[in-house]
Scaffold this motif. Structure first.
Motif, PDB file in Angstrom:
ATOM      1  N   MET A   1       0.839  -1.189   0.000  1.00 44.45           N
ATOM      2  CA  MET A   1       0.000   0.000   0.000  1.00 44.45           C
ATOM      3  C   MET A   1       0.877   1.243   0.000  1.00 44.45           C
ATOM      4  SD  MET A   1      -1.320   0.274   3.946  1.00 44.45           S
ATOM      5  CE  MET A   1      -2.015   1.895   3.599  1.00 44.45           C
ATOM      6  N   GLN A   2       0.255   2.358  -0.286  1.00 50.63           N
ATOM      7  CA  GLN A   2       1.022   3.594  -0.419  1.00 50.63           C
ATOM      8  C   GLN A   2       1.451   4.126   0.943  1.00 50.63           C
ATOM      9  OE1 GLN A   2      -1.040   6.930  -2.184  1.00 50.63           O
ATOM     10  NE2 GLN A   2       0.845   7.760  -3.030  1.00 50.63           N
ATOM     11  N   ASP A   3       2.645   4.646   0.999  1.00 47.45           N
ATOM     12  CA  ASP A   3       3.193   5.250   2.211  1.00 47.45           C
ATOM     13  C   ASP A   3       2.384   6.504   2.549  1.00 47.45           C
ATOM     14  OD1 ASP A   3       4.655   6.628   4.093  1.00 47.45           O
ATOM     15  OD2 ASP A   3       6.576   6.405   3.083  1.00 47.45           O
ATOM     16  N   ARG A 108       9.000   5.736   6.560  1.00 48.09           N
ATOM     17  CA  ARG A 108       9.694   5.453   5.300  1.00 48.09           C
ATOM     18  C   ARG A 108      10.758   4.379   5.456  1.00 48.09           C
ATOM     19  NH1 ARG A 108       9.800  11.661   2.799  1.00 48.09           N
ATOM     20  NH2 ARG A 108       7.545  11.960   3.124  1.00 48.09           N
ATOM     21  N   CYS A 109      11.136   4.082   6.698  1.00 54.11           N
ATOM     22  CA  CYS A 109      12.031   2.952   6.957  1.00 54.11           C
ATOM     23  C   CYS A 109      11.248   1.663   7.183  1.00 54.11           C
ATOM     24  CB  CYS A 109      12.898   3.230   8.190  1.00 54.11           C
ATOM     25  SG  CYS A 109      14.132   4.516   7.956  1.00 54.11           S
ATOM     26  N   GLY A 110       9.912   1.772   7.242  1.00 53.79           N
ATOM     27  CA  GLY A 110       9.078   0.587   7.422  1.00 53.79           C
ATOM     28  C   GLY A 110       8.619   0.337   8.835  1.00 53.79           C
ATOM     29  N   PHE A 111       8.891   1.255   9.770  1.00 52.07           N
ATOM     30  CA  PHE A 111       8.496   1.082  11.163  1.00 52.07           C
ATOM     31  C   PHE A 111       7.267   1.958  11.460  1.00 52.07           C
ATOM     32  CE2 PHE A 111      13.016   0.075  10.967  1.00 52.07           C
ATOM     33  CZ  PHE A 111      13.048  -1.166  11.596  1.00 52.07           C
ATOM     34  N   TRP A 112       6.122   1.535  10.962  1.00 50.17           N
ATOM     35  CA  TRP A 112       4.914   2.345  11.045  1.00 50.17           C
ATOM     36  C   TRP A 112       4.375   2.445  12.474  1.00 50.17           C
ATOM     37  CZ3 TRP A 112       1.239   1.864   6.236  1.00 50.17           C
ATOM     38  CH2 TRP A 112       1.986   2.058   5.076  1.00 50.17           C
ATOM     39  N   LYS A 113       4.367   1.341  13.204  1.00 50.29           N
ATOM     40  CA  LYS A 113       3.838   1.369  14.563  1.00 50.29           C
ATOM     41  C   LYS A 113       4.703   2.224  15.476  1.00 50.29           C
ATOM     42  CE  LYS A 113       1.458  -3.072  14.287  1.00 50.29           C
ATOM     43  NZ  LYS A 113       1.336  -4.457  14.837  1.00 50.29           N
ATOM     44  N   SER A 114       6.002   2.171  15.282  1.00 55.10           N
ATOM     45  CA  SER A 114       6.900   3.026  16.054  1.00 55.10           C
ATOM     46  C   SER A 114       6.625   4.500  15.757  1.00 55.10           C
ATOM     47  CB  SER A 114       8.355   2.685  15.727  1.00 55.10           C
ATOM     48  OG  SER A 114       9.236   3.597  16.328  1.00 55.10           O
ATOM     49  N   ALA A 150      -3.928   4.054   7.896  1.00 50.31           N
ATOM     50  CA  ALA A 150      -2.999   3.263   7.086  1.00 50.31           C
ATOM     51  C   ALA A 150      -2.628   1.959   7.786  1.00 50.31           C
ATOM     52  CB  ALA A 150      -1.744   4.074   6.789  1.00 50.31           C
ATOM     53  N   LEU A 151      -2.476   1.997   9.121  1.00 49.98           N
ATOM     54  CA  LEU A 151      -2.157   0.777   9.868  1.00 49.98           C
ATOM     55  C   LEU A 151      -3.309  -0.226   9.782  1.00 49.98           C
ATOM     56  CD1 LEU A 151      -0.433   2.323  13.002  1.00 49.98           C
ATOM     57  CD2 LEU A 151       0.616   0.715  11.404  1.00 49.98           C
ATOM     58  N   PHE A 152      -4.536   0.288   9.829  1.00 52.29           N
ATOM     59  CA  PHE A 152      -5.710  -0.582   9.704  1.00 52.29           C
ATOM     60  C   PHE A 152      -5.749  -1.209   8.313  1.00 52.29           C
ATOM     61  CE2 PHE A 152     -10.196  -0.979   8.370  1.00 52.29           C
ATOM     62  CZ  PHE A 152     -10.598  -1.961   9.265  1.00 52.29           C
ATOM     63  N   VAL A 153      -5.531  -0.397   7.291  1.00 51.09           N
ATOM     64  CA  VAL A 153      -5.550  -0.908   5.918  1.00 51.09           C
ATOM     65  C   VAL A 153      -4.411  -1.901   5.707  1.00 51.09           C
ATOM     66  CG1 VAL A 153      -5.311  -0.256   3.484  1.00 51.09           C
ATOM     67  CG2 VAL A 153      -6.706   1.139   5.010  1.00 51.09           C
ATOM     68  N   GLN A 154      -3.266  -1.629   6.318  1.00 48.76           N
ATOM     69  CA  GLN A 154      -2.125  -2.541   6.184  1.00 48.76           C
ATOM     70  C   GLN A 154      -2.459  -3.924   6.731  1.00 48.76           C
ATOM     71  OE1 GLN A 154       1.539  -2.122   8.661  1.00 48.76           O
ATOM     72  NE2 GLN A 154       2.533  -1.597   6.720  1.00 48.76           N
ATOM     73  N   ASP A 155      -3.149  -3.984   7.867  1.00 51.22           N
ATOM     74  CA  ASP A 155      -3.570  -5.272   8.421  1.00 51.22           C
ATOM     75  C   ASP A 155      -4.558  -5.977   7.491  1.00 51.22           C
ATOM     76  OD1 ASP A 155      -1.994  -5.151  10.663  1.00 51.22           O
ATOM     77  OD2 ASP A 155      -3.531  -4.209  11.912  1.00 51.22           O
ATOM     78  N   GLN A 156      -5.456  -5.197   6.891  1.00 51.64           N
ATOM     79  CA  GLN A 156      -6.405  -5.780   5.940  1.00 51.64           C
ATOM     80  C   GLN A 156      -5.670  -6.347   4.723  1.00 51.64           C
ATOM     81  OE1 GLN A 156      -9.216  -2.490   5.275  1.00 51.64           O
ATOM     82  NE2 GLN A 156     -10.776  -3.740   6.277  1.00 51.64           N
ATOM     83  N   LEU A 195       5.247  -6.800   3.299  1.00 53.82           N
ATOM     84  CA  LEU A 195       4.487  -6.469   4.502  1.00 53.82           C
ATOM     85  C   LEU A 195       5.087  -7.084   5.754  1.00 53.82           C
ATOM     86  CD1 LEU A 195       0.873  -6.892   3.075  1.00 53.82           C
ATOM     87  CD2 LEU A 195       1.829  -4.777   3.999  1.00 53.82           C
ATOM     88  N   ASN A 196       5.605  -8.301   5.632  1.00 60.54           N
ATOM     89  CA  ASN A 196       6.082  -9.036   6.807  1.00 60.54           C
ATOM     90  C   ASN A 196       7.598  -9.159   6.901  1.00 60.54           C
ATOM     91  OD1 ASN A 196       3.376  -9.581   7.499  1.00 60.54           O
ATOM     92  ND2 ASN A 196       3.337 -11.380   6.164  1.00 60.54           N
ATOM     93  N   HIS A 197       8.307  -8.714   5.855  1.00 58.98           N
ATOM     94  CA  HIS A 197       9.773  -8.815   5.812  1.00 58.98           C
ATOM     95  C   HIS A 197      10.224 -10.260   5.992  1.00 58.98           C
ATOM     96  CE1 HIS A 197       9.728  -4.480   5.988  1.00 58.98           C
ATOM     97  NE2 HIS A 197       9.083  -4.507   7.135  1.00 58.98           N
TER      98      HIS A 197
END
Length: 396
Positions: A1-3, A108-114, A150-156, A195-197
């Protein structure tokens, strides 16, 4: 998904930047000229806290979020110290701005929850002080809402791609999947990898793309996706990477994927190497801090994929090896070490642990070849890491 952070203004507060601000100039700079703007910002970073903030946001604008994270962390710590000492009437506002821009770098480093946690801390500080109105609050609230969504959509999306991959895999198991469906299966596994690395998802996607490269209907598309995947996370087998590039060059010699990552411009290469240097350091720190938690496992996987994508970056290989060794995963550490393209003696040398040297900077730095990396905010391995790596490399 888009950043989601792509819609955010960087820097968060231009008012707090020093005169002659550099970051906005990147918008007008070409990719081949951006490095000189970054180099000038780095040179001026030693002039004070605001210049360090400007340097960090310049790195962020230039597409170097890991480098920006490192520099902004140092600037944040100094701003906090000034805040406690009451040395600067704007230090609290500057500290908030640095935190918000560092949250952008985290995304942008991929740490959205942080990043969400960082933004919420800033919001709580403003709420405690009763400053819940005005442009600063509105902008911060907008960013929190966007990131939460975005975090909600990412989980979806994670659930969607997992189910999608499982469906196509079932079709393949019963020999009912068409070439187009197998291609979609590969794309779903690639999305799950992002998404999961997870290394396994990337490798499964690459294997499917490689199988489809001969198909008349989807072969060219599969090859482009495969070469792009190799650029991002490397290949399980180096020979597979070269074969895919040769075949794509034969089928589509003008493909943009073939041109991606290829440059003869030393400045562009310097920016690339600078980001890889900081990314390796940051991911090693996260791996060590998180330990056996999911975040630690993901960070080690990202370090391994970084080393696999750029085996010429000896530091990435060395720190990936260290990350697995520190976690007690010796076989994975040896696997990471096997990615090295250079002789072991080169990896063990002191020069392999130093930051990349910039190209001549012309008028931007007096003397041209001055080493800009001795200033505030640069990442580095911890004391003793070279010896720890030597122990892994040479064995007991």
């Amino acid at each position: 998904m888009q950043d989601p952070s792509l819609a955010w203004v960087v820097p968060f507060s231009t008012r707090l930047l020093p005169d002659g601000v550099i970051a906005p100039r990147l918008a007008a700079a070409s990719a081949h000229d951006a490095w000189s703007v970054v180099a000038e910002a780095k040179r001026r970073a030693g002039e004070g806290l605001r210049h360090r903030y400007a340097y960090g946001t310049t790195l962020l604008c230039a597409g170097l979020p890991f480098a920006a994270m490192d520099v902004l962390a140092g600037a944040r710590d100094e701003a906090k110290k000034r805040c406690n000492q009451g040395r600067d009437p704007d230090s609290d506002q500057l500290m908030r701005a640095i935190r918000v821009d560092r949250a952008t770098a985290s995304i942008r480093c991929g740490f959205w929850k942080s990043a969400m946690q960082q933004l919420m801390r800033v919001a709580e500080e403003l709420n405690r002080s009763g400053r819940t109105s005005g442009m600063e609050w509105d902008d911060l609230a907008f960013r929190c809402q966007m990131l939460h969504r975005a975090l909600f959509v990412q989980d979806q999306e994670r659930t969607f791609y997992r189910l999608r991959a499982a469906w196509f895999e079932e079709l393949s198991d019963h020999d009912q999947a068409s070439a187009e469906q197998r291609l979609e299966h590969a794309k779903a596994r690639q999305a799950l990898g992002a998404l999961n690395h997870r290394i396994a998802d990337y490798d499964a996607a690459a294997a499917l793309f490689f199988e489809l490269r001969k198909d008349l209907a989807v072969g060219a598309t599969a090859l482009e996706l495969l070469v792009g995947l190799h650029l991002a996370v490397g290949a399980r087998e180096p020979a597979e990477r070269e074969e895919a590039r040769r075949e794509l060059h034969r089928l589509k010699p003008q493909s943009a994927v073939l041109r991606a990552g290829v440059t003869t411009n030393p400045g562009v290469r310097w920016l690339h190497d600078l980001e890889a240097y900081h990314a390796a350091s940051f991911l090693l720190d996260v791996s060590r801090a998180a330990g056996e938690a999911d975040l630690g496992e993901q960070s080690r996987a990202r370090l391994f994929l970084l080393a696999r994508a750029y085996p010429d970056q000896s530091r990435c290989v060395a720190l990936a090896t260290l990350a697995y060794s520190d976690a007690g995963l010796r076989s994975q550490a040896q696997k990471a070490l096997s990615l090295a393209q250079e002789p072991l003696a080169t990896l063990l040398s002191a020069s392999s642990w130093l930051p990349p040297a910039p190209p001549p900077l012309g008028r931007y730095v007096e003397g041209g070849h001055r080493d800009l990396f001795r200033s505030y905010g640069d990442a580095g391995a911890r004391p003793g890491d070279e010896h720890r790596f030597r122990a892994v490399a040479l064995g007991p």
